[in-house]
Design a protein around this motif. Structure first.
Motif, PDB file in Angstrom:
ATOM      1  N   LEU A 102       0.547  -1.413   0.294  1.00 60.07           N
ATOM      2  CA  LEU A 102      -0.101   0.134  -0.430  1.00 60.07           C
ATOM      3  C   LEU A 102       0.696   1.399   0.777  1.00 60.07           C
ATOM      4  CD1 LEU A 102      -2.617   0.377   0.441  1.00 60.07           C
ATOM      5  CD2 LEU A 102      -2.882   1.199   2.908  1.00 60.07           C
ATOM      6  N   ILE A 129      -5.747   5.958  -4.749  1.00 60.93           N
ATOM      7  CA  ILE A 129      -6.054   4.914  -4.147  1.00 60.93           C
ATOM      8  C   ILE A 129      -6.911   5.614  -2.648  1.00 60.93           C
ATOM      9  CG2 ILE A 129      -5.708   3.446  -1.946  1.00 60.93           C
ATOM     10  CD1 ILE A 129      -2.901   3.760  -2.932  1.00 60.93           C
ATOM     11  N   GLY A 149      -4.765  -3.691   4.374  1.00 57.97           N
ATOM     12  CA  GLY A 149      -3.497  -2.622   3.984  1.00 57.97           C
ATOM     13  C   GLY A 149      -3.161  -2.035   5.735  1.00 57.97           C
ATOM     14  N   LYS A 159      -5.014   5.798   4.844  1.00 59.51           N
ATOM     15  CA  LYS A 159      -5.967   4.232   5.057  1.00 59.51           C
ATOM     16  C   LYS A 159      -6.550   3.131   6.235  1.00 59.51           C
ATOM     17  CE  LYS A 159      -7.425   1.163   1.826  1.00 59.51           C
ATOM     18  NZ  LYS A 159      -7.238  -0.483   3.294  1.00 59.51           N
ATOM     19  N   SER A 173      -9.643   1.641   6.542  1.00 59.27           N
ATOM     20  CA  SER A 173      -9.801   0.059   6.346  1.00 59.27           C
ATOM     21  C   SER A 173     -10.688  -0.570   7.824  1.00 59.27           C
ATOM     22  CB  SER A 173      -8.156  -0.282   6.587  1.00 59.27           C
ATOM     23  OG  SER A 173      -7.413   0.132   5.832  1.00 59.27           O
ATOM     24  N   VAL A 200      -5.868  -4.670  -0.778  1.00 57.89           N
ATOM     25  CA  VAL A 200      -4.161  -4.615  -1.312  1.00 57.89           C
ATOM     26  C   VAL A 200      -4.186  -6.335  -1.581  1.00 57.89           C
ATOM     27  CG1 VAL A 200      -2.320  -4.583  -0.511  1.00 57.89           C
ATOM     28  CG2 VAL A 200      -3.926  -3.243   0.454  1.00 57.89           C
ATOM     29  N   VAL A 257      -3.238  -2.766  -5.742  1.00 59.43           N
ATOM     30  CA  VAL A 257      -3.917  -1.919  -4.950  1.00 59.43           C
ATOM     31  C   VAL A 257      -5.041  -1.660  -5.840  1.00 59.43           C
ATOM     32  CG1 VAL A 257      -3.872  -0.406  -3.447  1.00 59.43           C
ATOM     33  CG2 VAL A 257      -1.947  -1.012  -3.178  1.00 59.43           C
TER      34      VAL A 257
END
Length: 493
Positions: free
Chosen positions: A43, A53, A113, A187, A191, A310, A317
Protein backbone atom coordinates in the motif's frame (compact mmCIF):
# COMPACT_ATOMS: atom_id res chain seq x y z
CA UNK A 1 -12.63 -22.23 26.90
CA UNK A 2 -9.60 -21.99 24.65
CA UNK A 3 -8.94 -18.72 22.83
CA UNK A 4 -10.02 -18.23 19.22
CA UNK A 5 -6.89 -17.98 17.10
CA UNK A 6 -7.37 -15.70 14.11
CA UNK A 7 -5.54 -17.02 11.06
CA UNK A 8 -7.35 -15.41 8.14
CA UNK A 9 -9.60 -18.41 7.54
CA UNK A 10 -11.96 -20.84 9.27
CA UNK A 11 -13.90 -18.48 11.56
CA UNK A 12 -17.40 -19.87 12.05
CA UNK A 13 -20.79 -18.69 13.27
CA UNK A 14 -20.10 -20.63 16.46
CA UNK A 15 -16.82 -18.77 16.97
CA UNK A 16 -18.58 -15.41 16.70
CA UNK A 17 -21.22 -16.53 19.18
CA UNK A 18 -18.74 -17.65 21.85
CA UNK A 19 -16.68 -14.46 21.55
CA UNK A 20 -19.77 -12.25 21.57
CA UNK A 21 -21.78 -13.94 24.30
CA UNK A 22 -19.28 -15.85 26.41
CA UNK A 23 -16.35 -13.40 26.40
CA UNK A 24 -14.07 -15.91 24.69
CA UNK A 25 -10.59 -14.47 24.20
CA UNK A 26 -9.03 -13.86 20.80
CA UNK A 27 -5.42 -14.44 19.80
CA UNK A 28 -3.52 -13.43 16.68
CA UNK A 29 -2.30 -16.35 14.57
CA UNK A 30 1.42 -16.67 13.81
CA UNK A 31 1.13 -15.62 10.15
CA UNK A 32 -1.32 -12.75 10.45
CA UNK A 33 1.04 -9.92 11.43
CA UNK A 34 3.45 -10.83 8.63
CA UNK A 35 0.55 -10.82 6.17
CA UNK A 36 -0.55 -7.40 7.39
CA UNK A 37 2.99 -6.04 7.15
CA UNK A 38 3.34 -7.20 3.54
CA UNK A 39 0.03 -5.63 2.58
CA UNK A 40 0.97 -2.40 4.35
CA UNK A 41 4.26 -2.26 2.43
CA UNK A 42 2.45 -2.78 -0.89
CA UNK A 43 0.00 0.00 0.00
CA UNK A 44 2.72 2.46 0.98
CA UNK A 45 4.76 1.73 -2.14
CA UNK A 46 1.70 2.20 -4.36
CA UNK A 47 0.95 5.54 -2.73
CA UNK A 48 4.58 6.64 -3.04
CA UNK A 49 4.49 5.85 -6.76
CA UNK A 50 1.69 8.38 -7.25
CA UNK A 51 -1.15 5.87 -7.72
CA UNK A 52 -4.55 7.22 -6.83
CA UNK A 53 -5.84 5.15 -3.92
CA UNK A 54 -9.41 5.62 -2.73
CA UNK A 55 -9.58 6.87 0.84
CA UNK A 56 -5.82 7.29 1.11
CA UNK A 57 -5.01 10.16 -1.21
CA UNK A 58 -8.55 10.76 -2.54
CA UNK A 59 -11.80 11.77 -0.93
CA UNK A 60 -14.65 9.33 -0.43
CA UNK A 61 -17.93 8.86 -2.27
CA UNK A 62 -18.87 11.93 -4.27
CA UNK A 63 -15.52 13.46 -3.26
CA UNK A 64 -13.65 10.77 -5.19
CA UNK A 65 -12.13 13.35 -7.54
CA UNK A 66 -10.73 15.44 -4.70
CA UNK A 67 -7.03 14.89 -3.99
CA UNK A 68 -5.94 14.67 -0.36
CA UNK A 69 -2.64 16.27 0.56
CA UNK A 70 -0.92 17.15 3.79
CA UNK A 71 -1.28 15.30 7.10
CA UNK A 72 -2.53 11.81 6.19
CA UNK A 73 -3.24 10.92 9.81
CA UNK A 74 -5.37 14.04 10.22
CA UNK A 75 -7.37 13.09 7.12
CA UNK A 76 -8.05 9.63 8.54
CA UNK A 77 -9.36 11.21 11.77
CA UNK A 78 -11.45 13.61 9.70
CA UNK A 79 -12.76 10.64 7.73
CA UNK A 80 -13.95 8.98 10.94
CA UNK A 81 -15.44 12.14 12.40
CA UNK A 82 -17.19 13.21 9.20
CA UNK A 83 -18.87 9.85 8.65
CA UNK A 84 -20.01 9.31 12.21
CA UNK A 85 -23.68 9.76 11.33
CA UNK A 86 -25.34 6.68 12.85
CA UNK A 87 -28.25 7.35 15.22
CA UNK A 88 -30.79 5.49 17.30
CA UNK A 89 -30.68 2.90 20.03
CA UNK A 90 -27.20 1.52 20.67
CA UNK A 91 -26.54 -2.08 19.74
CA UNK A 92 -26.35 -4.48 22.71
CA UNK A 93 -22.94 -5.55 23.93
CA UNK A 94 -23.07 -8.97 22.28
CA UNK A 95 -23.81 -7.41 18.90
CA UNK A 96 -20.93 -4.95 19.26
CA UNK A 97 -18.55 -7.74 20.22
CA UNK A 98 -19.77 -9.79 17.25
CA UNK A 99 -19.10 -6.79 14.99
CA UNK A 100 -15.58 -6.28 16.39
CA UNK A 101 -14.77 -9.98 15.97
CA UNK A 102 -16.20 -10.02 12.45
CA UNK A 103 -14.01 -7.08 11.43
CA UNK A 104 -10.93 -8.71 12.95
CA UNK A 105 -11.65 -11.95 11.11
CA UNK A 106 -11.96 -10.09 7.81
CA UNK A 107 -8.83 -8.02 8.42
CA UNK A 108 -6.86 -11.20 9.17
CA UNK A 109 -7.02 -12.05 5.45
CA UNK A 110 -4.63 -9.16 4.84
CA UNK A 111 -6.49 -7.29 2.12
CA UNK A 112 -6.92 -3.93 3.81
CA UNK A 113 -3.40 -2.58 4.21
CA UNK A 114 -4.25 -1.82 7.84
CA UNK A 115 -1.28 -1.08 10.07
CA UNK A 116 -0.49 -4.12 12.24
CA UNK A 117 -0.45 -1.94 15.38
CA UNK A 118 -4.06 -0.85 14.71
CA UNK A 119 -5.12 -4.47 14.22
CA UNK A 120 -3.48 -5.45 17.52
CA UNK A 121 -5.17 -2.53 19.27
CA UNK A 122 -8.60 -3.77 18.15
CA UNK A 123 -7.79 -7.27 19.44
CA UNK A 124 -6.68 -5.78 22.77
CA UNK A 125 -9.86 -3.71 23.10
CA UNK A 126 -12.07 -6.71 22.41
CA UNK A 127 -10.22 -8.89 24.92
CA UNK A 128 -10.29 -6.12 27.55
CA UNK A 129 -14.05 -5.66 27.15
CA UNK A 130 -13.89 -2.08 25.85
CA UNK A 131 -16.87 -1.78 23.53
CA UNK A 132 -17.77 1.32 21.50
CA UNK A 133 -21.28 2.69 21.81
CA UNK A 134 -22.56 1.84 18.33
CA UNK A 135 -25.88 3.38 17.20
CA UNK A 136 -27.99 0.93 15.25
CA UNK A 137 -29.29 3.08 12.36
CA UNK A 138 -27.06 4.31 9.57
CA UNK A 139 -26.11 1.53 7.17
CA UNK A 140 -27.89 0.73 3.92
CA UNK A 141 -25.75 -2.33 3.25
CA UNK A 142 -23.21 -0.81 0.86
CA UNK A 143 -20.73 -1.56 3.60
CA UNK A 144 -21.63 -0.61 7.19
CA UNK A 145 -19.30 2.39 7.07
CA UNK A 146 -21.40 4.91 9.03
CA UNK A 147 -22.05 2.45 11.88
CA UNK A 148 -18.46 1.20 11.91
CA UNK A 149 -17.05 4.66 12.65
CA UNK A 150 -17.87 3.98 16.30
CA UNK A 151 -15.09 1.36 16.39
CA UNK A 152 -12.53 3.59 14.69
CA UNK A 153 -13.34 6.57 16.91
CA UNK A 154 -13.15 4.45 20.05
CA UNK A 155 -9.65 3.28 19.13
CA UNK A 156 -8.41 6.86 18.75
CA UNK A 157 -10.01 7.80 22.07
CA UNK A 158 -13.08 9.59 20.71
CA UNK A 159 -16.78 8.93 21.28
CA UNK A 160 -18.18 6.77 24.04
CA UNK A 161 -17.53 3.22 25.15
CA UNK A 162 -19.01 0.68 27.54
CA UNK A 163 -16.56 -0.82 30.02
CA UNK A 164 -17.31 -3.00 33.03
CA UNK A 165 -21.01 -2.19 32.83
CA UNK A 166 -20.55 1.58 32.64
CA UNK A 167 -20.80 4.04 29.77
CA UNK A 168 -18.02 6.61 29.64
CA UNK A 169 -15.82 8.59 27.24
CA UNK A 170 -13.80 6.19 25.10
CA UNK A 171 -10.51 7.73 26.22
CA UNK A 172 -11.39 7.00 29.85
CA UNK A 173 -12.45 3.42 29.05
CA UNK A 174 -9.13 2.78 27.27
CA UNK A 175 -7.22 4.26 30.20
CA UNK A 176 -9.10 2.15 32.74
CA UNK A 177 -8.35 -0.95 30.66
CA UNK A 178 -4.68 0.11 30.50
CA UNK A 179 -4.83 0.64 26.78
CA UNK A 180 -3.68 3.68 24.83
CA UNK A 181 -5.38 5.49 21.95
CA UNK A 182 -3.86 4.73 18.56
CA UNK A 183 -2.58 6.98 15.79
CA UNK A 184 -3.70 6.38 12.23
CA UNK A 185 -1.48 5.87 9.21
CA UNK A 186 -2.78 6.53 5.67
CA UNK A 187 -5.96 4.51 4.96
CA UNK A 188 -6.14 3.06 8.50
CA UNK A 189 -9.40 4.85 9.26
CA UNK A 190 -11.05 3.62 6.08
CA UNK A 191 -9.69 0.10 6.62
CA UNK A 192 -11.40 -0.06 10.00
CA UNK A 193 -14.82 1.05 8.79
CA UNK A 194 -15.31 0.16 5.12
CA UNK A 195 -16.75 -3.31 5.71
CA UNK A 196 -20.00 -5.14 6.38
CA UNK A 197 -18.91 -6.32 9.81
CA UNK A 198 -22.03 -5.12 11.63
CA UNK A 199 -24.23 -7.05 9.22
CA UNK A 200 -22.00 -10.11 9.36
CA UNK A 201 -21.59 -10.17 13.13
CA UNK A 202 -25.29 -9.62 13.72
CA UNK A 203 -26.07 -12.25 11.11
CA UNK A 204 -23.92 -14.80 12.91
CA UNK A 205 -25.82 -14.26 16.16
CA UNK A 206 -29.16 -14.51 14.34
CA UNK A 207 -28.16 -17.84 12.80
CA UNK A 208 -27.11 -19.20 16.19
CA UNK A 209 -30.51 -18.22 17.56
CA UNK A 210 -32.33 -19.70 14.57
CA UNK A 211 -30.51 -23.01 15.04
CA UNK A 212 -31.45 -23.26 18.72
CA UNK A 213 -35.07 -22.22 18.05
CA UNK A 214 -35.33 -24.80 15.28
CA UNK A 215 -34.32 -27.60 17.67
CA UNK A 216 -37.04 -26.41 20.04
CA UNK A 217 -39.55 -26.24 17.18
CA UNK A 218 -38.87 -29.87 16.29
CA UNK A 219 -39.39 -30.80 19.93
CA UNK A 220 -42.68 -28.92 20.08
CA UNK A 221 -43.83 -30.49 16.81
CA UNK A 222 -43.07 -33.99 18.08
CA UNK A 223 -44.96 -33.39 21.32
CA UNK A 224 -47.90 -32.06 19.31
CA UNK A 225 -47.94 -35.28 17.30
CA UNK A 226 -48.11 -37.20 20.57
CA UNK A 227 -50.80 -35.01 22.10
CA UNK A 228 -53.07 -34.92 19.06
CA UNK A 229 -52.61 -38.59 18.18
CA UNK A 230 -51.10 -37.86 14.77
CA UNK A 231 -50.58 -40.42 12.04
CA UNK A 232 -46.82 -41.13 12.14
CA UNK A 233 -46.66 -42.78 8.75
CA UNK A 234 -45.85 -39.30 7.39
CA UNK A 235 -42.36 -39.82 8.81
CA UNK A 236 -41.67 -43.04 6.90
CA UNK A 237 -38.23 -42.51 5.30
CA UNK A 238 -39.48 -43.97 2.01
CA UNK A 239 -41.89 -41.07 1.58
CA UNK A 240 -39.10 -38.53 1.87
CA UNK A 241 -36.78 -40.43 -0.43
CA UNK A 242 -39.54 -40.35 -3.03
CA UNK A 243 -39.48 -36.55 -2.95
CA UNK A 244 -36.07 -35.52 -1.60
CA UNK A 245 -36.78 -31.81 -1.20
CA UNK A 246 -34.29 -29.65 0.63
CA UNK A 247 -33.84 -30.68 4.27
CA UNK A 248 -36.99 -32.81 4.27
CA UNK A 249 -35.31 -36.13 5.00
CA UNK A 250 -33.26 -34.56 7.80
CA UNK A 251 -36.34 -33.02 9.44
CA UNK A 252 -38.31 -36.27 9.20
CA UNK A 253 -35.41 -38.30 10.59
CA UNK A 254 -35.16 -36.12 13.70
CA UNK A 255 -38.93 -36.19 14.29
CA UNK A 256 -38.78 -39.98 13.97
CA UNK A 257 -36.02 -40.07 16.56
CA UNK A 258 -37.99 -37.93 18.98
CA UNK A 259 -41.04 -40.20 18.60
CA UNK A 260 -39.18 -43.52 18.62
CA UNK A 261 -40.48 -46.24 20.96
CA UNK A 262 -40.86 -49.99 20.98
CA UNK A 263 -44.54 -49.89 20.06
CA UNK A 264 -46.15 -46.84 18.48
CA UNK A 265 -49.79 -46.08 19.33
CA UNK A 266 -52.31 -46.39 16.51
CA UNK A 267 -53.11 -43.15 14.68
CA UNK A 268 -56.43 -41.47 15.42
CA UNK A 269 -56.93 -40.31 11.81
CA UNK A 270 -56.03 -41.29 8.28
CA UNK A 271 -54.65 -37.84 7.49
CA UNK A 272 -53.88 -34.92 9.80
CA UNK A 273 -54.11 -31.21 8.97
CA UNK A 274 -51.32 -29.91 6.78
CA UNK A 275 -49.49 -28.11 9.59
CA UNK A 276 -48.86 -31.59 11.06
CA UNK A 277 -48.76 -33.78 7.98
CA UNK A 278 -46.37 -31.46 6.10
CA UNK A 279 -44.07 -30.71 9.05
CA UNK A 280 -41.02 -32.38 7.43
CA UNK A 281 -41.47 -30.31 4.27
CA UNK A 282 -41.92 -27.04 6.17
CA UNK A 283 -39.05 -27.69 8.56
CA UNK A 284 -36.86 -29.01 5.78
CA UNK A 285 -37.12 -25.73 3.89
CA UNK A 286 -36.09 -23.94 7.06
CA UNK A 287 -33.05 -26.21 7.46
CA UNK A 288 -31.94 -25.23 3.97
CA UNK A 289 -32.52 -21.52 4.60
CA UNK A 290 -30.52 -21.56 7.84
CA UNK A 291 -27.66 -23.35 6.14
CA UNK A 292 -27.72 -20.93 3.20
CA UNK A 293 -27.50 -17.96 5.57
CA UNK A 294 -24.72 -19.63 7.58
CA UNK A 295 -22.66 -20.15 4.43
CA UNK A 296 -23.19 -16.53 3.38
CA UNK A 297 -22.06 -15.25 6.78
CA UNK A 298 -19.01 -17.49 6.93
CA UNK A 299 -17.92 -16.39 3.45
CA UNK A 300 -17.97 -12.79 4.68
CA UNK A 301 -16.19 -13.63 7.92
CA UNK A 302 -13.25 -15.17 6.11
CA UNK A 303 -13.01 -12.86 3.09
CA UNK A 304 -11.01 -9.79 2.18
CA UNK A 305 -13.90 -7.54 1.15
CA UNK A 306 -12.07 -4.23 1.35
CA UNK A 307 -12.18 -1.32 -1.03
CA UNK A 308 -9.55 -0.65 -2.16
CA UNK A 309 -8.17 -4.16 -1.87
CA UNK A 310 -4.48 -4.81 -1.32
CA UNK A 311 -3.27 -7.98 -3.03
CA UNK A 312 -0.09 -8.53 -1.08
CA UNK A 313 1.21 -11.49 -3.06
CA UNK A 314 0.69 -9.67 -6.37
CA UNK A 315 1.92 -6.30 -5.13
CA UNK A 316 -1.10 -4.33 -6.38
CA UNK A 317 -3.89 -2.16 -4.95
CA UNK A 318 -7.25 -2.28 -6.75
CA UNK A 319 -10.69 -0.74 -6.32
CA UNK A 320 -13.49 -3.25 -5.72
CA UNK A 321 -17.18 -3.66 -4.98
CA UNK A 322 -16.54 -6.58 -2.64
CA UNK A 323 -18.09 -4.76 0.31
CA UNK A 324 -21.51 -5.00 -1.37
CA UNK A 325 -23.45 -7.81 0.35
CA UNK A 326 -26.32 -8.65 -1.98
CA UNK A 327 -25.96 -12.40 -1.40
CA UNK A 328 -25.92 -11.94 2.38
CA UNK A 329 -29.05 -9.78 2.31
CA UNK A 330 -30.85 -12.23 0.03
CA UNK A 331 -29.94 -15.15 2.31
CA UNK A 332 -31.52 -13.41 5.30
CA UNK A 333 -34.60 -12.42 3.32
CA UNK A 334 -35.02 -16.10 2.45
CA UNK A 335 -34.37 -17.16 6.04
CA UNK A 336 -37.02 -14.71 7.24
CA UNK A 337 -39.59 -16.19 4.87
CA UNK A 338 -38.70 -19.74 5.96
CA UNK A 339 -39.08 -18.73 9.61
CA UNK A 340 -42.44 -17.12 8.84
CA UNK A 341 -43.61 -20.35 7.19
CA UNK A 342 -42.57 -22.46 10.17
CA UNK A 343 -44.05 -19.97 12.63
CA UNK A 344 -47.38 -19.98 10.79
CA UNK A 345 -47.46 -23.79 10.90
CA UNK A 346 -46.60 -23.70 14.60
CA UNK A 347 -49.52 -21.33 15.20
CA UNK A 348 -51.84 -23.53 13.12
CA UNK A 349 -50.96 -26.56 15.24
CA UNK A 350 -51.67 -24.57 18.40
CA UNK A 351 -55.11 -23.68 17.08
CA UNK A 352 -55.76 -27.32 16.10
CA UNK A 353 -54.82 -28.43 19.62
CA UNK A 354 -56.85 -25.78 21.42
CA UNK A 355 -59.99 -25.74 19.28
CA UNK A 356 -63.28 -27.58 19.54
CA UNK A 357 -61.82 -30.94 20.49
CA UNK A 358 -60.01 -32.72 17.68
CA UNK A 359 -59.16 -36.43 17.93
CA UNK A 360 -60.93 -36.93 21.24
CA UNK A 361 -59.30 -34.05 23.10
CA UNK A 362 -61.59 -31.92 25.31
CA UNK A 363 -62.79 -28.58 24.01
CA UNK A 364 -60.20 -25.82 24.48
CA UNK A 365 -58.00 -28.37 26.28
CA UNK A 366 -60.00 -27.63 29.43
CA UNK A 367 -60.44 -30.63 31.77
CA UNK A 368 -63.48 -29.03 33.42
CA UNK A 369 -65.43 -28.00 30.31
CA UNK A 370 -68.55 -25.90 30.63
CA UNK A 371 -67.83 -22.15 30.50
CA UNK A 372 -64.10 -22.68 30.99
CA UNK A 373 -61.98 -20.64 28.56
CA UNK A 374 -59.11 -23.11 28.71
CA UNK A 375 -56.47 -22.36 26.11
CA UNK A 376 -58.73 -20.72 23.52
CA UNK A 377 -58.07 -17.05 24.49
CA UNK A 378 -54.40 -17.61 23.63
CA UNK A 379 -55.46 -18.12 20.01
CA UNK A 380 -55.78 -14.33 19.80
CA UNK A 381 -52.27 -13.83 21.19
CA UNK A 382 -50.87 -16.38 18.80
CA UNK A 383 -52.60 -14.69 15.86
CA UNK A 384 -51.20 -11.31 16.93
CA UNK A 385 -47.68 -12.74 16.99
CA UNK A 386 -48.13 -14.34 13.57
CA UNK A 387 -49.24 -10.94 12.25
CA UNK A 388 -46.10 -9.31 13.61
CA UNK A 389 -43.95 -12.02 12.01
CA UNK A 390 -45.77 -11.70 8.72
CA UNK A 391 -45.13 -7.95 8.72
CA UNK A 392 -41.41 -8.45 9.27
CA UNK A 393 -41.26 -11.09 6.55
CA UNK A 394 -41.79 -8.43 3.90
CA UNK A 395 -38.57 -8.02 1.90
CA UNK A 396 -36.55 -4.84 2.39
CA UNK A 397 -33.47 -5.33 0.21
CA UNK A 398 -35.01 -3.30 -2.63
CA UNK A 399 -35.86 -0.33 -0.40
CA UNK A 400 -33.04 2.12 -1.09
CA UNK A 401 -32.42 5.51 -2.67
CA UNK A 402 -29.41 6.69 -4.68
CA UNK A 403 -27.10 8.69 -2.41
CA UNK A 404 -23.78 10.51 -2.55
CA UNK A 405 -24.63 12.33 -5.78
CA UNK A 406 -25.49 9.07 -7.49
CA UNK A 407 -22.12 7.43 -6.85
CA UNK A 408 -23.86 5.03 -4.48
CA UNK A 409 -26.97 4.29 -6.52
CA UNK A 410 -27.50 0.75 -5.32
CA UNK A 411 -27.70 -0.81 -1.85
CA UNK A 412 -28.68 -4.08 -0.22
CA UNK A 413 -30.21 -3.06 3.16
CA UNK A 414 -28.37 -6.02 4.70
CA UNK A 415 -28.41 -4.69 8.30
CA UNK A 416 -32.18 -4.25 8.10
CA UNK A 417 -32.66 -7.71 6.56
CA UNK A 418 -30.57 -9.21 9.37
CA UNK A 419 -32.18 -7.26 12.22
CA UNK A 420 -35.76 -7.97 11.16
CA UNK A 421 -34.87 -11.65 10.83
CA UNK A 422 -33.48 -11.58 14.38
CA UNK A 423 -36.72 -9.95 15.57
CA UNK A 424 -38.72 -12.68 13.86
CA UNK A 425 -36.78 -15.37 15.72
CA UNK A 426 -37.71 -13.73 19.04
CA UNK A 427 -41.39 -13.77 18.08
CA UNK A 428 -41.22 -17.30 16.64
CA UNK A 429 -39.81 -18.62 19.90
CA UNK A 430 -42.87 -17.25 21.70
CA UNK A 431 -45.06 -19.32 19.39
CA UNK A 432 -42.95 -22.39 20.17
CA UNK A 433 -43.59 -21.80 23.87
CA UNK A 434 -47.35 -21.70 23.21
CA UNK A 435 -47.22 -24.89 21.16
CA UNK A 436 -45.22 -26.68 23.85
CA UNK A 437 -47.76 -25.67 26.50
CA UNK A 438 -50.74 -26.82 24.44
CA UNK A 439 -49.05 -30.04 23.33
CA UNK A 440 -48.13 -30.86 26.93
CA UNK A 441 -51.72 -30.25 28.05
CA UNK A 442 -53.02 -32.48 25.25
CA UNK A 443 -50.56 -35.24 26.14
CA UNK A 444 -51.64 -35.10 29.78
CA UNK A 445 -55.32 -35.29 28.81
CA UNK A 446 -55.02 -38.17 26.34
CA UNK A 447 -56.04 -41.34 28.17
CA UNK A 448 -53.66 -44.29 28.01
CA UNK A 449 -50.90 -42.43 26.17
CA UNK A 450 -47.40 -43.72 26.79
CA UNK A 451 -44.90 -41.23 25.46
CA UNK A 452 -41.67 -42.01 23.68
CA UNK A 453 -38.59 -41.47 25.89
CA UNK A 454 -37.64 -38.26 24.07
CA UNK A 455 -41.12 -36.74 24.11
CA UNK A 456 -41.53 -37.75 27.76
CA UNK A 457 -38.39 -35.71 28.48
CA UNK A 458 -39.84 -32.76 26.52
CA UNK A 459 -43.08 -32.98 28.51
CA UNK A 460 -41.07 -33.13 31.73
CA UNK A 461 -39.15 -29.98 30.77
CA UNK A 462 -42.43 -28.16 30.18
CA UNK A 463 -43.89 -29.38 33.46
CA UNK A 464 -40.79 -28.24 35.36
CA UNK A 465 -41.90 -24.70 34.51
CA UNK A 466 -45.63 -24.84 33.75
CA UNK A 467 -48.17 -26.93 35.65
CA UNK A 468 -51.12 -28.60 33.88
CA UNK A 469 -54.20 -26.43 33.46
CA UNK A 470 -56.91 -27.63 35.85
CA UNK A 471 -58.99 -24.48 35.99
CA UNK A 472 -58.73 -21.12 34.24
CA UNK A 473 -55.67 -19.08 35.19
CA UNK A 474 -53.47 -16.41 33.54
CA UNK A 475 -51.69 -18.56 30.94
CA UNK A 476 -49.78 -15.58 29.54
CA UNK A 477 -47.60 -15.63 32.66
CA UNK A 478 -46.80 -19.29 32.07
CA UNK A 479 -46.02 -18.62 28.41
CA UNK A 480 -43.59 -15.84 29.35
CA UNK A 481 -41.83 -18.11 31.83
CA UNK A 482 -41.42 -20.91 29.29
CA UNK A 483 -40.30 -18.48 26.58
CA UNK A 484 -37.59 -17.12 28.88
CA UNK A 485 -36.24 -20.62 29.45
CA UNK A 486 -36.25 -21.32 25.70
CA UNK A 487 -34.41 -18.08 24.98
CA UNK A 488 -31.76 -18.11 27.71
CA UNK A 489 -30.63 -21.70 27.28
CA UNK A 490 -32.01 -23.13 30.52
CA UNK A 491 -34.52 -25.27 28.57
CA UNK A 492 -33.04 -28.76 28.73
CA UNK A 493 -35.36 -31.73 27.91
Amino acid sequence: MSALVLTGAGVSVGDVTTVARQARKVEIGPDVIGRLERARKVLDEAAASGQQIYGLNTGLGANLGTSVEGDASAFQRQLLEGRSGAVGEALPEASVRATMLARLAMLSAGGSGLSPAVYSALVDALNAGVHPVMPSLGSIGAGDLVMMTAIGRMLIGEGEADYQGRRMPAAKALMMARLAPISLAPKDGLSLINASAASTGGGALAIADALSAFVQQQQAGALTMEGIGANRTILDPRLHMARPAAGQQEAAKELNRLLAREEAPPPTTLQDPLSIRCMPSIHGALIEAIDRARQAVEIELNAAADNPLVLGDDGVVMSTGNFHTASLSLAFEMLGLAIAQSAAACAARFIQLTGSGRNGLPKYLSPVGGASAGFVPLQKTVTAIVGAIRHKANPVMLDFLPVSEGVEDHATQTPLAVSKCADMIVLWRRLIAFELMAAAQAADLRDGLTLAPATAAILGAVRALVQPLKEDRPLGVDADMLNTALANGTWQP
